[in-house]
Enzyme design. Structure first.
Site, PDB file in Angstrom:
ATOM      1  N   CYS A 160      48.967  39.256  35.999  1.00  0.00           N
ATOM      2  CA  CYS A 160      47.894  38.653  36.802  1.00  0.00           C
ATOM      3  C   CYS A 160      46.521  39.006  36.221  1.00  0.00           C
ATOM      4  CB  CYS A 160      47.945  39.163  38.234  1.00  0.00           C
ATOM      5  SG  CYS A 160      49.430  38.729  39.134  1.00  0.00           S
TER       6      CYS A 160
ATOM      7  N   GLU B 285      43.947  40.229  37.695  1.00  0.00           N
ATOM      8  CA  GLU B 285      43.417  41.516  38.170  1.00  0.00           C
ATOM      9  C   GLU B 285      43.929  42.662  37.310  1.00  0.00           C
ATOM     10  OE1 GLU B 285      44.920  39.120  39.792  1.00  0.00           O
ATOM     11  OE2 GLU B 285      44.381  39.048  41.911  1.00  0.00           O
TER      12      GLU B 285
ATOM     13  N   CYS C 155      49.362  43.899  42.315  1.00  0.00           N
ATOM     14  CA  CYS C 155      47.976  44.132  41.878  1.00  0.00           C
ATOM     15  C   CYS C 155      47.229  45.028  42.853  1.00  0.00           C
ATOM     16  CB  CYS C 155      47.241  42.809  41.710  1.00  0.00           C
ATOM     17  SG  CYS C 155      47.765  41.937  40.225  1.00  0.00           S
TER      18      CYS C 155
HETATM   19  N1  THU Z   1      48.101  35.246  39.877  1.00  0.00           N
HETATM   20  C1  THU Z   1      47.064  36.040  39.502  1.00  0.00           C
HETATM   21  O1  THU Z   1      46.702  36.113  38.324  1.00  0.00           O
HETATM   22  N2  THU Z   1      46.423  36.729  40.473  1.00  0.00           N
HETATM   23  C2  THU Z   1      46.660  36.615  41.802  1.00  0.00           C
HETATM   24  O2  THU Z   1      45.983  37.233  42.594  1.00  0.00           O
HETATM   25  C3  THU Z   1      47.759  35.756  42.271  1.00  0.00           C
HETATM   26  C4  THU Z   1      48.620  35.183  41.210  1.00  0.00           C
HETATM   27  C5  THU Z   1      48.736  34.419  38.838  1.00  0.00           C
HETATM   28  C6  THU Z   1      50.114  34.798  38.398  1.00  0.00           C
HETATM   29  C7  THU Z   1      50.636  33.475  37.878  1.00  0.00           C
HETATM   30  O3  THU Z   1      50.226  33.309  36.531  1.00  0.00           O
HETATM   31  C8  THU Z   1      49.934  32.431  38.707  1.00  0.00           C
HETATM   32  O4  THU Z   1      48.842  33.100  39.311  1.00  0.00           O
HETATM   33  C9  THU Z   1      50.800  31.796  39.766  1.00  0.00           C
HETATM   34  O5  THU Z   1      51.441  32.743  40.522  1.00  0.00           O
END
Ligand code: THU
Length: 134
Positions: free
Chosen positions: A56, A58, A92
């Site tokens: 993610c 974060e 996260c």
């Molecule tokens: N994702 C994030 O990068 N941060 C978040 O807070 C929620 C989810 C990403 C992971 C994945 O690449 C996409 O969003 C869909 O879940």
């Protein structure tokens, strides 16, 4: 925290989002993390053909900061294309909690903003080092 800094973090998170690698979900996320030294580290979600390896936005920002020697976080802004502000996943929340309790600013594609303290998003988060309070 100062309104000016909050706006800066949101704008950096929004521009970082465009660098996300999200060909599988098409859900781009950007983050901008302020550390105690005043440095700001951005991050994006990085997906993988082996889906479970995805990281993610974060956590990308947190890993960039820690690998540059920053261990106390002061604020994070998270931007997505979602109409309602996307909230950080459980993994996260725990990952960030290691480095302090600080404002988490969520911004949507429509410019809607929500703000929480990290401790509101992860009550009773796990920490081995109690002194790591930020
Ligand atoms: N994702 C994030 O990068 N941060 C978040 O807070 C929620 C989810 C990403 C992971 C994945 O690449 C996409 O969003 C869909 O879940």
């Amino acid at each position: 925290m100062e309104e000016k800094m909050k706006n800066k973090l949101m704008s950096l998170a929004l521009s970082a989002k465009e660098k996300a690698y999200a060909p599988f979900s098409n859900f781009k996320v950007g983050a901008a993390l302020l550390t105690e030294s005043g440095e700001i580290y951005t991050g994006v979600n990085v997906e993988n053909s082996s889906y479970g390896l995805t990281i993610c936005a974060e956590r990308t920002a947190a890993v960039k900061a820690v690998s540059e020697g920053q261990k106390i976080f002061k604020a994070i802004a998270i931007a997505s294309d979602s109409e309602t502000p996307a909230s950080p996943c459980g993994a996260c929340r725990q990952f960030l909690w290691e480095f302090g309790d600080f404002p988490v600013i969520l911004v949507s594609s429509k410019g809607n903003v929500k703000e929480y303290m990290l401790s509101e998003l992860i009550p009773e988060g796990f920490r081995l080092k109690a002194e790591q309070k930020g």
